[in-house]
Design an enzyme around this catalytic site. Structure first.
Site, PDB file in Angstrom:
ATOM      1  N   SER A   1      51.620  36.716  46.458  1.00 35.74           N
ATOM      2  CA  SER A   1      51.339  37.901  45.644  1.00 35.74           C
ATOM      3  C   SER A   1      52.461  38.931  45.617  1.00 35.74           C
ATOM      4  CB  SER A   1      50.058  38.567  46.134  1.00 35.74           C
ATOM      5  OG  SER A   1      48.976  37.796  45.684  1.00 35.74           O
TER       6      SER A   1
ATOM      7  N   ASP B   1      44.572  36.182  43.531  1.00 33.02           N
ATOM      8  CA  ASP B   1      44.959  37.584  43.311  1.00 33.02           C
ATOM      9  C   ASP B   1      45.643  37.930  41.981  1.00 33.02           C
ATOM     10  OD1 ASP B   1      44.487  37.134  45.972  1.00 33.02           O
ATOM     11  OD2 ASP B   1      46.468  37.739  46.651  1.00 33.02           O
TER      12      ASP B   1
ATOM     13  N   ARG C   1      53.540  40.207  53.708  1.00 35.89           N
ATOM     14  CA  ARG C   1      53.406  39.761  52.309  1.00 35.89           C
ATOM     15  C   ARG C   1      52.828  40.817  51.368  1.00 35.89           C
ATOM     16  NH1 ARG C   1      49.892  36.785  55.482  1.00 35.89           N
ATOM     17  NH2 ARG C   1      47.663  37.167  55.206  1.00 35.89           N
TER      18      ARG C   1
HETATM   19  C1  FRU Z   1      45.117  37.292  49.310  1.00 36.59           C
HETATM   20  C2  FRU Z   1      46.233  36.347  49.656  1.00 36.59           C
HETATM   21  C3  FRU Z   1      47.549  37.111  49.732  1.00 36.59           C
HETATM   22  C4  FRU Z   1      48.564  36.041  49.453  1.00 36.59           C
HETATM   23  C5  FRU Z   1      47.853  35.175  48.459  1.00 36.59           C
HETATM   24  C6  FRU Z   1      48.179  33.720  48.533  1.00 36.59           C
HETATM   25  O1  FRU Z   1      44.058  36.738  48.627  1.00 36.59           O
HETATM   26  O2  FRU Z   1      45.963  35.694  50.876  1.00 36.59           O
HETATM   27  O3  FRU Z   1      47.741  37.804  50.930  1.00 36.59           O
HETATM   28  O4  FRU Z   1      49.748  36.569  48.961  1.00 36.59           O
HETATM   29  O5  FRU Z   1      46.465  35.362  48.663  1.00 36.59           O
HETATM   30  O6  FRU Z   1      47.653  33.020  47.445  1.00 36.59           O
END
Ligand code: FRU
Length: 494
Positions: free
Chosen positions: A99, A39, A167
């Site tokens: 993220s 991300d 998150r």
């Molecule tokens: C989305 C995700 C987020 C998380 C991150 C972990 O692609 O699963 O929800 O913060 O990737 O790398």
């Protein structure tokens, strides 16, 4: 104070990033300095440059303990790497810095808000990841984690909601100078919800409201929310997990969702009036936006699908690309996207054709390449009989090609990378419903070494896909079953 974990990551990425040659990367799409990227995080304009952080595992080209990689750019196309910004080095985030987003404080410092992950032992060898929201403050290069982290934890979520799926905070500064953020979460029904929080100073947060509830409509958990005003409406972007298909609008697996509606800021209430996918191709996820100094709302996404990560071998020195940054606007109640206008400055060597009849296969002088910006207008070539199918093939040689094909009678536009050199049994094709007036279709196709992004009808829909075809495959050809008539304006991008 930099921790040992962060120092090691910085030392490693510096040495290892140098071993990757420029030709091994796309030209103007950001890839990780080394290793793995997912991300986009902390997309912001700070101290005169765009900053983009990303989910990052420097040590291998696969997902691992999450760090934040960091790059800066003045045109969103040419990126310069900065040292890794965050490492999982504190008691509350030692299993990952997930993220999040960024905002500038009135004193000129930059505040990063991210998800701290901590594995909690349940029983025997079962662990669950507890997720909390944390803060780090810095000067655009070095960031110090806030001593009162986490700033949001299980005490700040509605009763029955999950502390394991909590998150991806997206923070913004409101007109009155206070702050708000949205966070993805899972309520008792197991599907997704977006929580809204308020803060006077960016450090002390209070739960405000459940901004939107999925209620099992679009997939399950909603990841990576973003929420902003656009052309008089409010837009919520999120990336749902575990989607089921709905016609050609939503596809299986991890997807993207855009909700457009009205927002009562005082009450923290959002009323949806429209929903759609953000991208109709294969590889696009976890979109995040920035408000540019000139007022443009610019979005970037992870140009990858979680289910298709095996497209590229983990033995390659980098994995993961960001999409082209896209300007967002609303038109007829829909979300539209166009490539950032900065791309126009990279256009070289214009080749133009008008009124070319295509029936069977057609190749045209000067139309080839893997770093290309091509505008293509397709019309019926025969007044009596509408063509059955029109296709453009690119990244093509004797054995490979990726194609876009359009069947006007079914209104289906399909991207197909089956013959792109992939050796994996994963998704290689995706179809999208594209309604046209009498079979007239307008496409803008952007190629950059390992990807294709197709902007349909001035940005009404976008289809994105990666392809790791060898770079020597650079032919482009056209095909029609029946007779089509095309106009082409093509540039090399440099
Ligand atoms: C989305 C995700 C987020 C998380 C991150 C972990 O692609 O699963 O929800 O913060 O990737 O790398």
């Amino acid at each position: 104070m930099t921790s040992q974990t962060l120092r090691e990551a910085r030392k490693y990425e510096d040495a290892s990033g140098k071993l990757i040659r420029k030709e091994e990367r796309p030209d103007f799409h950001l890839t990780p300095r080394t290793g793995w990227m997912n991300d986009p995080n902390g997309f912001s304009y700070y101290k005169g440059r765009y900053h983009l952080f990303y989910q990052y595992y420097p040590y291998e080209s696969r997902w691992g303990s999450m760090h934040w990689g960091h790059a800066v750019s003045s045109d969103l196309l040419h990126w310069e790497y900065l040292p890794c910004a965050l490492a999982p080095d504190e008691a509350y985030d030692r299993d990952g810095c997930f993220s999040g987003s960024a905002v500038e404080l009135p004193d000129g410092r930059q505040l990063l808000m991210y998800t701290g992950v901590l594995k909690e032992h349940e029983e025997r060898d079962i662990y669950r990841e507890v997720q909390t929201q944390c803060i780090a403050v810095g000067d655009g290069v070095d960031y110090e984690k806030y001593e009162q982290n986490p700033v949001l934890d299980q005490r700040d979520i509605p009763a029955g909601s999950s502390r394991f799926d909590f998150r991806d905070p997206k923070i913004w500064r409101k007109v009155d100078g206070t702050y708000a953020c949205v966070v993805g979460n899972r309520p008792a029904d197991g599907s997704g919800q977006i929580l809204l929080y308020d803060s006077a100073d960016g450090f002390h947060w209070k739960f405000k409201n459940v901004l939107v509830s999925n209620q099992d409509r679009f997939g399950k958990m909603w990841e990576c929310p973003d929420f902003f005003e656009l052309d008089g409406k409010w837009v919520l972007l999120t990336s749902p997990q575990d989607m089921r298909p709905e016609g050609f609008e939503y596809h299986n697996g991890n997807g993207t969702l855009c909700l457009i509606g009205d927002y009562d800021e005082g009450a923290g209430k959002f009323v949806e009036t429209h929903n759609q996918s953000i991208d109709y191709g294969i590889d696009f996820y976890a979109a995040q936006t920035v408000l540019a100094p000139d007022g443009r709302r610019i979005m970037i996404g992870w140009m990858q699908n979680w289910d298709a990560c095996s497209m590229r071998s983990p033995d390659e020195p980098w994995f993961g690309q960001m999409s082209l940054p896209r300007e967002l606007f609303l038109k007829n109640g829909r979300l539209y996207q166009r490539p950032i206008r900065e791309l126009d400055a990279m256009r070289r060597d214009k080749v133009e054709y008008r009124d070319v009849t295509v029936s069977g296969v057609v190749k045209l002088n000067g139309i080839k390449g893997r770093k290309v910006d091509m505008e293509l207008t397709v019309r019926p070539g025969d007044e009596e009989e509408l063509y059955q199918k029109f296709a453009v093939r690119f990244a093509q040689n004797d054995t490979c090609y990726t194609s876009l094909s359009f069947r006007p009678r079914e209104s289906i536009l399909k991207v197909d990378r089956k013959f792109s050199g992939s050796r994996r049994a994963i998704i290689h094709q995706r179809r999208s419903l594209v309604k046209t007036e009498n079979g007239e279709l307008k496409l803008r196709i952007i190629l950059d070494c390992f990807s294709v992004e197709v902007f349909v009808d001035d940005g009404k829909q976008v289809m994105t896909a990666t392809m790791y075809t060898e770079q020597e495959a650079d032919d482009i050809s056209f095909f029609a079953n029946g007779t089509a008539n095309i106009d082409i304006v093509k540039y090399d991008l440099r």
